[in-house]
Design an enzyme around this catalytic site. Structure first.
Site, mmCIF file in Angstrom:
data_model
loop_
_atom_site.group_PDB
_atom_site.id
_atom_site.type_symbol
_atom_site.label_atom_id
_atom_site.label_comp_id
_atom_site.label_asym_id
_atom_site.label_seq_id
_atom_site.Cartn_x
_atom_site.Cartn_y
_atom_site.Cartn_z
ATOM 1 N N THR A 7 -16.142 -2.787 19.946
ATOM 2 C CA THR A 7 -15.731 -3.847 20.783
ATOM 3 C C THR A 7 -16.897 -4.435 21.671
ATOM 4 O O THR A 7 -16.724 -5.439 22.465
ATOM 5 C CB THR A 7 -14.769 -3.605 21.925
ATOM 6 O OG1 THR A 7 -15.061 -2.158 22.774
ATOM 7 C CG2 THR A 7 -13.333 -3.002 21.220
ATOM 8 N N HIS A 9 8.396 -3.695 -5.863
ATOM 9 C CA HIS A 9 7.934 -3.116 -4.498
ATOM 10 C C HIS A 9 7.316 -4.010 -3.529
ATOM 11 O O HIS A 9 7.742 -3.993 -2.169
ATOM 12 C CB HIS A 9 7.049 -1.817 -4.876
ATOM 13 C CG HIS A 9 6.687 -1.140 -3.634
ATOM 14 N ND1 HIS A 9 7.306 0.151 -3.376
ATOM 15 C CD2 HIS A 9 5.846 -1.179 -2.481
ATOM 16 C CE1 HIS A 9 6.691 0.609 -2.362
ATOM 17 N NE2 HIS A 9 5.953 -0.320 -1.670
ATOM 18 N N GLU A 10 6.418 -4.927 -3.921
ATOM 19 C CA GLU A 10 5.726 -5.867 -2.961
ATOM 20 C C GLU A 10 6.430 -6.831 -2.775
ATOM 21 O O GLU A 10 6.808 -7.346 -1.472
ATOM 22 C CB GLU A 10 4.335 -6.070 -3.634
ATOM 23 C CG GLU A 10 3.463 -5.129 -3.717
ATOM 24 C CD GLU A 10 3.112 -4.382 -2.536
ATOM 25 O OE1 GLU A 10 3.149 -4.765 -1.586
ATOM 26 O OE2 GLU A 10 2.892 -3.114 -2.842
#
Length: 647
Positions: A246, A464-465
């Site tokens: 960050t 599946h996707e």
């Protein structure tokens, strides 16, 4: 009135005094010992010289043998003597040809002899008759007193030089606290390349609220007199907390660059050594060097390495190296005065495990949280990291910022660099929007794998996707589907990418249930179409378990468990230690209930929209990758936005 502090070069006592009377200086007590030391040194040098002379004289005697006067006369009569040198009755000479030494081993050319006092020979006539040169300089040159002295001391000097060399190598390698271990060189301020400007707040973006907190430190370092006149004291330490990447280290350097003061940087792990006491010694050196050039900034990265809460039983009697180093840091920070102008900035990812003595007022009394940037912040960070990258006109950094929620500054810098690498690989002159999109896929989804799958497994992966994507499109409030692919990436055989339109900071129960339903979509699609369950849902189940555990055990989203946080926040920690067995059983039952309800709903929705599921799967088999617009068009679903249906 306090005593003046001793000079920095003098060893400081391990205590502080105040109000004690000045003691008169004591006369030196080492005079007799010093005189004795000089006599010992002279005696040792004399002994070494005598021994060396004995050894050298022994070798000198072996170089030119002493022969009898009779042998000398024979060599003169034989005309084999080239020159001689006489001093009194002592004679030195040199033969024309080497002869065997009748009184010793080997041959000789130079020699010495002694003329008897009773000899009544005609030596001069014999020498003249055989053209023997009588020289005025010795034939055998002996070394001078100075040469003998240097040769005698040479072995000792070589040993001293070798000892110093080994000691320095050991000091640099081990960096111990003293003796042969030595100490590391004192820390120096961070040096920049010639002509390179220092980091300032202009090089930091996306964390404006943190800059506001640190601007007070900059103003204090620039104008300390104004604060002293008002009686105000600046925080002695600033603790930067937040996820990795960050920009905590960058912020610390920006504060030093903005104030124009020296910046000392060190990682907390550099203080720790195997030898107890070394870390505390290095802490003292670091703070001493910073005081010499005050006002200055000391930055300690990953301070949780040495700043963990004490008393955990990991040390031996409280005297281990880590605790001694932490105690020394606490002591140094407590000893600050307003005139010193030294500010300590530390960074950590685990502020919750720090020792309370570090974060109390008077030490790190200002804790600044550095969070991942929002959308505007990500755009500003991308703008900074693409300053030196030539961009094509079609590049839209705002669009990239919208599709990268949750990414930190380091991840955005890596994204820009990956895009530049792709452009170079393809021999382009500029980085295009396509390069940035492909780099984002590589960062978020993983690199493509050249894996050839059987047709049946490839079709199962497509369903599946498609199950993930279709449930993400149908679920109200779910994150929009950005891309669907059955190209193997990383460890996955296919990937469905969904990201929100705007940053989210709080999640509702409905949104979290939608996340679970979407994650279970792949397994549900395989059951609806093939009535089987494969191992391809492993990562999906890990995500589902993590969300369900948080809903039930941490966020109070279960009527049976109630509004309490029964599990620790760290998902990697075993959660059987924070609640009673009955509560854990209730959490387990509720987690199963939530997941089962979501799975039943996923199966039901896919059966109700089977035609759309088949359409998405066939399109994936034909194209391998579908972007957002094509996916919604093929599924026949209008994507909803805040302003209504998307055009």
């Amino acid at each position: 009135m306090t005593n003046p502090s001793p000079p920095r070069k003098a060893p400081e006592p391990p205590w502080r005094t105040e109000g004690t009377p000045d003691e008169p200086p004591k006369p030196p007590s080492g005079g007799r010992r010093m005189r004795g030391g000089w006599w010992n040194l002279v005696l040792a040098a004399l002994v070494v010289y005598l021994i060396a002379n004995l050894v050298l004289s022994f070798f000198n005697e072996g170089d030119e043998p002493t022969i009898s006067y009779t042998e000398f006369s024979k060599q003169v009569d034989a005309g084999n003597v080239s020159k001689i040198y006489a001093k009194g009755d002592a004679i030195q000479g040199q033969l024309k040809k080497a002869r065997d030494n009748p009184e010793g081993d080997g041959t000789y050319t130079k020699f010495t002899t002694e003329r008897p006092t009773f000899a009544d020979d005609k030596l001069w006539a014999d020498l003249t008759g055989h053209d023997v040169t009588v020289t005025a300089e010795p034939v055998v040159q002996h070394r001078s007193f100075l040469a003998n002295l240097l040769i005698a001391l040479a072995p000792m000097l070589i040993l001293v030089v070798l000892w110093v060399f080994i000691a320095r190598r050991m000091r640099g390698a081990m960096g111990g606290a003293g003796g042969m271990l030595g100490r590391k060189a004192p820390p120096k301020p961070v040096e920049l390349e010639a002509g390179k400007p220092r980091t300032t707040f202009a090089d930091v973006a996306g964390i404006d609220e943190v800059e506001g907190e640190l601007s007070d430190v900059v103003d204090f370092l620039k104008n300390p007199g104004a604060y002293r006149r008002m009686g105000a004291k600046m925080p002695r330490g600033v603790l930067l907390t937040g996820p990795p990447g960050t920009g905590k280290t960058l912020l610390a350097r920006a504060v030093a660059g903005e104030a124009g003061v020296p910046f000392f940087s060190a990682s907390a792990s550099e203080f720790i050594e195997m030898i107890v006491g070394v870390g505390a010694s290095r802490v003292r050196e670091l703070f001493a060097e910073a005081r010499k050039v005050a006002p200055s900034i000391i930055f300690i990265d990953e301070i949780d390495t040495i700043g963990r809460a004490r008393g955990g039983g990991s040390g031996m009697g409280g005297h281990d190296e880590r605790e001694q180093t932490l105690n020394q840091i606490l002591t140094e920070m407590d000893g600050f005065s307003g005139a010193e102008g030294v500010v300590v900035i530390a960074a950590t990812n685990r502020a919750d495990i720090l020792d309370p003595a570090l974060t109390r007022p008077g030490r790190f009394d200002r804790v600044v949280s550095v969070s991942p940037p929002d959308r505007d912040g990500r755009e500003a960070i991308l703008d900074i990291h693409t300053r030196e990258i030539p961009l094509a006109p079609d590049v839209d950094l705002a669009q990239v910022a919208r599709t990268t929620p949750g990414m930190t500054g380091a991840e955005l810098a890596n994204l820009a660099n990956e895009a530049a690498l792709l452009a170079v690989k393809r021999k382009q002159d500029r980085v295009t929007q396509a390069n940035l999109s492909e780099a984002l896929e590589k960062v978020q989804l993983g690199a493509e794998r050249p894996l050839v799958m059987p047709e049946e497994e490839r079709r199962r992966t497509a369903y599946h996707e498609s199950g993930h994507a279709l449930l993400g499109m149908l679920q109200p409030g779910a994150d929009p589907v950005r891309k669907i692919t059955i190209v193997p990436r990383g460890r996955a055989l296919g990937v469905t990418l969904s990201t929100p339109d705007a940053d989210k900071y709080a999640y509702t129960e409905e949104y979290l249930r939608g996340r679970i339903i979407g994650a279970l979509g792949g397994m549900a699609a395989e059951q609806v179409v093939y009535d089987v369950i494969t191992t391809g849902s492993e990562s999906d189940l890990e995500q589902v378990t993590r969300i369900a555990r948080g809903m039930v055990g941490r966020w109070g989203m279960s009527e049976q468990v109630g509004r309490l946080s029964a599990l620790p926040g760290d998902a990697q920690q075993a959660y059987g230690l924070a609640a009673a067995p009955g509560t854990l059983n209730a959490i387990d039952d509720e987690m199963r209930r939530v997941v089962d309800e979501c799975y039943d709903e996923a199966v039901r929705k896919l059966r109700d929209h089977r035609l759309q599921l088949d359409a998405l799967a066939e399109a994936l088999l034909a194209n391998e990758t579908l972007d957002e617009a094509d996916a919604y068009r093929i599924a026949g679903i209008t994507r909803l936005t805040k302003d209504g249906p998307e055009a």
